[in-house]
Motif scaffolding. Sequence first.
Motif, PDB file in Angstrom:
ATOM      1  N   PRO A   1      -9.203  -7.671   0.074  1.00 48.54           N
ATOM      2  CA  PRO A   1      -9.593  -9.082   0.236  1.00 48.54           C
ATOM      3  C   PRO A   1      -9.412  -9.628   1.641  1.00 48.54           C
ATOM      4  CG  PRO A   1      -7.502  -8.886  -0.941  1.00 48.54           C
ATOM      5  CD  PRO A   1      -8.046  -7.509  -0.824  1.00 48.54           C
ATOM      6  N   ASN A   2      -8.569  -8.983   2.449  1.00 47.86           N
ATOM      7  CA  ASN A   2      -8.285  -9.494   3.800  1.00 47.86           C
ATOM      8  C   ASN A   2      -8.897  -8.624   4.898  1.00 47.86           C
ATOM      9  OD1 ASN A   2      -6.600 -11.573   2.716  1.00 47.86           O
ATOM     10  ND2 ASN A   2      -4.947 -10.070   2.507  1.00 47.86           N
ATOM     11  N   TYR A   3      -9.956  -7.893   4.573  1.00 48.74           N
ATOM     12  CA  TYR A   3     -10.494  -6.908   5.518  1.00 48.74           C
ATOM     13  C   TYR A   3     -10.965  -7.520   6.842  1.00 48.74           C
ATOM     14  CZ  TYR A   3     -15.379  -8.245   4.718  1.00 48.74           C
ATOM     15  OH  TYR A   3     -16.566  -8.936   4.667  1.00 48.74           O
ATOM     16  N   THR A   4     -11.254  -8.829   6.858  1.00 52.40           N
ATOM     17  CA  THR A   4     -11.731  -9.468   8.091  1.00 52.40           C
ATOM     18  C   THR A   4     -10.598  -9.766   9.073  1.00 52.40           C
ATOM     19  OG1 THR A   4     -11.594 -11.648   7.041  1.00 52.40           O
ATOM     20  CG2 THR A   4     -13.728 -10.520   6.959  1.00 52.40           C
ATOM     21  N   ARG A   5      -9.358  -9.663   8.622  1.00 50.90           N
ATOM     22  CA  ARG A   5      -8.224  -9.938   9.506  1.00 50.90           C
ATOM     23  C   ARG A   5      -7.968  -8.747  10.420  1.00 50.90           C
ATOM     24  NH1 ARG A   5      -3.464 -12.301   5.767  1.00 50.90           N
ATOM     25  NH2 ARG A   5      -2.531 -12.628   7.840  1.00 50.90           N
ATOM     26  N   ASP A   6      -7.398  -9.012  11.568  1.00 47.57           N
ATOM     27  CA  ASP A   6      -7.157  -7.961  12.563  1.00 47.57           C
ATOM     28  C   ASP A   6      -5.936  -7.127  12.214  1.00 47.57           C
ATOM     29  OD1 ASP A   6      -9.326  -8.775  14.116  1.00 47.57           O
ATOM     30  OD2 ASP A   6      -8.114 -10.200  15.270  1.00 47.57           O
ATOM     31  N   GLY A   7      -5.985  -5.888  12.614  1.00 48.15           N
ATOM     32  CA  GLY A   7      -4.823  -5.022  12.506  1.00 48.15           C
ATOM     33  C   GLY A   7      -4.400  -4.708  11.088  1.00 48.15           C
ATOM     34  N   VAL A   8      -3.103  -4.462  10.940  1.00 49.20           N
ATOM     35  CA  VAL A   8      -2.538  -4.055   9.652  1.00 49.20           C
ATOM     36  C   VAL A   8      -2.759  -5.121   8.586  1.00 49.20           C
ATOM     37  CG1 VAL A   8      -0.378  -3.477   8.471  1.00 49.20           C
ATOM     38  CG2 VAL A   8      -0.838  -2.554  10.745  1.00 49.20           C
ATOM     39  N   ALA A   9      -2.799  -6.397   8.984  1.00 49.22           N
ATOM     40  CA  ALA A   9      -2.997  -7.483   8.015  1.00 49.22           C
ATOM     41  C   ALA A   9      -4.319  -7.342   7.268  1.00 49.22           C
ATOM     42  CB  ALA A   9      -2.941  -8.833   8.731  1.00 49.22           C
ATOM     43  N   GLY A  10      -5.283  -6.666   7.866  1.00 51.53           N
ATOM     44  CA  GLY A  10      -6.587  -6.519   7.226  1.00 51.53           C
ATOM     45  C   GLY A  10      -6.767  -5.201   6.503  1.00 51.53           C
ATOM     46  N   ASN A  11      -5.715  -4.377   6.466  1.00 52.62           N
ATOM     47  CA  ASN A  11      -5.823  -3.057   5.840  1.00 52.62           C
ATOM     48  C   ASN A  11      -5.134  -3.033   4.488  1.00 52.62           C
ATOM     49  OD1 ASN A  11      -6.457  -0.226   5.748  1.00 52.62           O
ATOM     50  ND2 ASN A  11      -4.302   0.192   6.210  1.00 52.62           N
ATOM     51  N   ASP A  12      -5.890  -2.796   3.438  1.00 56.28           N
ATOM     52  CA  ASP A  12      -5.336  -2.604   2.104  1.00 56.28           C
ATOM     53  C   ASP A  12      -5.262  -1.100   1.871  1.00 56.28           C
ATOM     54  OD1 ASP A  12      -4.735  -2.402  -0.575  1.00 56.28           O
ATOM     55  OD2 ASP A  12      -6.097  -3.992  -1.201  1.00 56.28           O
ATOM     56  N   ILE A  13      -4.098  -0.515   2.152  1.00 54.93           N
ATOM     57  CA  ILE A  13      -3.968   0.935   2.135  1.00 54.93           C
ATOM     58  C   ILE A  13      -4.263   1.528   0.759  1.00 54.93           C
ATOM     59  CG2 ILE A  13      -1.498   0.908   1.653  1.00 54.93           C
ATOM     60  CD1 ILE A  13      -1.237   3.304   3.564  1.00 54.93           C
ATOM     61  N   LYS A  14      -4.065   0.749  -0.299  1.00 56.12           N
ATOM     62  CA  LYS A  14      -4.336   1.253  -1.650  1.00 56.12           C
ATOM     63  C   LYS A  14      -5.834   1.458  -1.880  1.00 56.12           C
ATOM     64  CE  LYS A  14      -0.246  -0.948  -3.657  1.00 56.12           C
ATOM     65  NZ  LYS A  14       0.254  -1.971  -4.614  1.00 56.12           N
ATOM     66  N   ARG A  15      -6.652   0.769  -1.111  1.00 59.78           N
ATOM     67  CA  ARG A  15      -8.110   0.895  -1.266  1.00 59.78           C
ATOM     68  C   ARG A  15      -8.725   1.758  -0.176  1.00 59.78           C
ATOM     69  NH1 ARG A  15     -10.251  -4.814  -3.796  1.00 59.78           N
ATOM     70  NH2 ARG A  15      -8.269  -5.477  -4.672  1.00 59.78           N
ATOM     71  N   THR A  16      -8.231   1.621   1.055  1.00 59.29           N
ATOM     72  CA  THR A  16      -8.842   2.362   2.161  1.00 59.29           C
ATOM     73  C   THR A  16      -8.244   3.753   2.345  1.00 59.29           C
ATOM     74  OG1 THR A  16      -7.263   1.548   3.833  1.00 59.29           O
ATOM     75  CG2 THR A  16      -9.213   0.184   3.380  1.00 59.29           C
ATOM     76  N   ASN A  17      -6.974   3.914   1.948  1.00 56.77           N
ATOM     77  CA  ASN A  17      -6.237   5.170   2.153  1.00 56.77           C
ATOM     78  C   ASN A  17      -6.054   5.479   3.640  1.00 56.77           C
ATOM     79  OD1 ASN A  17      -4.785   7.077   0.666  1.00 56.77           O
ATOM     80  ND2 ASN A  17      -6.352   8.635   0.938  1.00 56.77           N
ATOM     81  N   VAL A  18      -6.237   4.475   4.498  1.00 52.59           N
ATOM     82  CA  VAL A  18      -5.986   4.632   5.932  1.00 52.59           C
ATOM     83  C   VAL A  18      -4.567   4.138   6.217  1.00 52.59           C
ATOM     84  CG1 VAL A  18      -6.712   4.022   8.264  1.00 52.59           C
ATOM     85  CG2 VAL A  18      -8.420   4.260   6.449  1.00 52.59           C
TER      86      VAL A  18
END
Length: 202
Positions: free
Chosen positions: A156-173
């Motif tokens: 849901p926060n993919y537009t935010r910069d950096g780690v705040a925009g990364n949902d590791i459970k979905r992206t696996n990054v």
Amino acid sequence: MYANMCTLNQLRAERGLNTFVLRPHCGEAGSIQHLVTGFLLAENISHGLLLRKAPVLQFLYYLAQIGIAMSPLSNNSLFLNYHRNPLPEYLARGLLISLSSDDPLQFHFTKEPLMEEYSIATQVWKLSPTDMCELARNSVIMSGFDHEIKQFWIGPNYTRDGVAGNDIKRTNVPNIRVAFRHETLVDELANIFRHPGDKEDN
């Protein structure tokens, strides 16, 4: 074409319709000026092979994080041997790169051309699982999917910069990869926009 598209977009927006963005084939062959025009006008581009011959322009694409969808199997058939494709270098330098298929009926041999691109890239270039997940995440970010669909796939926060925009459970990054990319980009931008009179931090 771009001017006509802007006029059409204004008309469509006034009528409550969706609008178009420019995502051209660009930099696979031809003049380097195509990439200059793409930098100025395009949302993202496909191919971008000629950026390997224009370091300054490549750096501008990096700073602006203009997406580049690459299809090494297509390029291998037409313009550039697979082992000479610059995708691994682009990815290592932090350009916004993704894998794509190009004319699947002509250049691919399976029913899943995009999986074919991912599988061969992984084997040939020894890309890590993190690299592959980053490519997939980049693909969603630079796609034309609706905002809600992107939120579903990468958070849901993919537009935010950096780690705040990364949902590791979905992206696996891993967050450390995302943090590295963001901090490096911020440092490069800070170096460019630093006033000549400013003192560097010790």
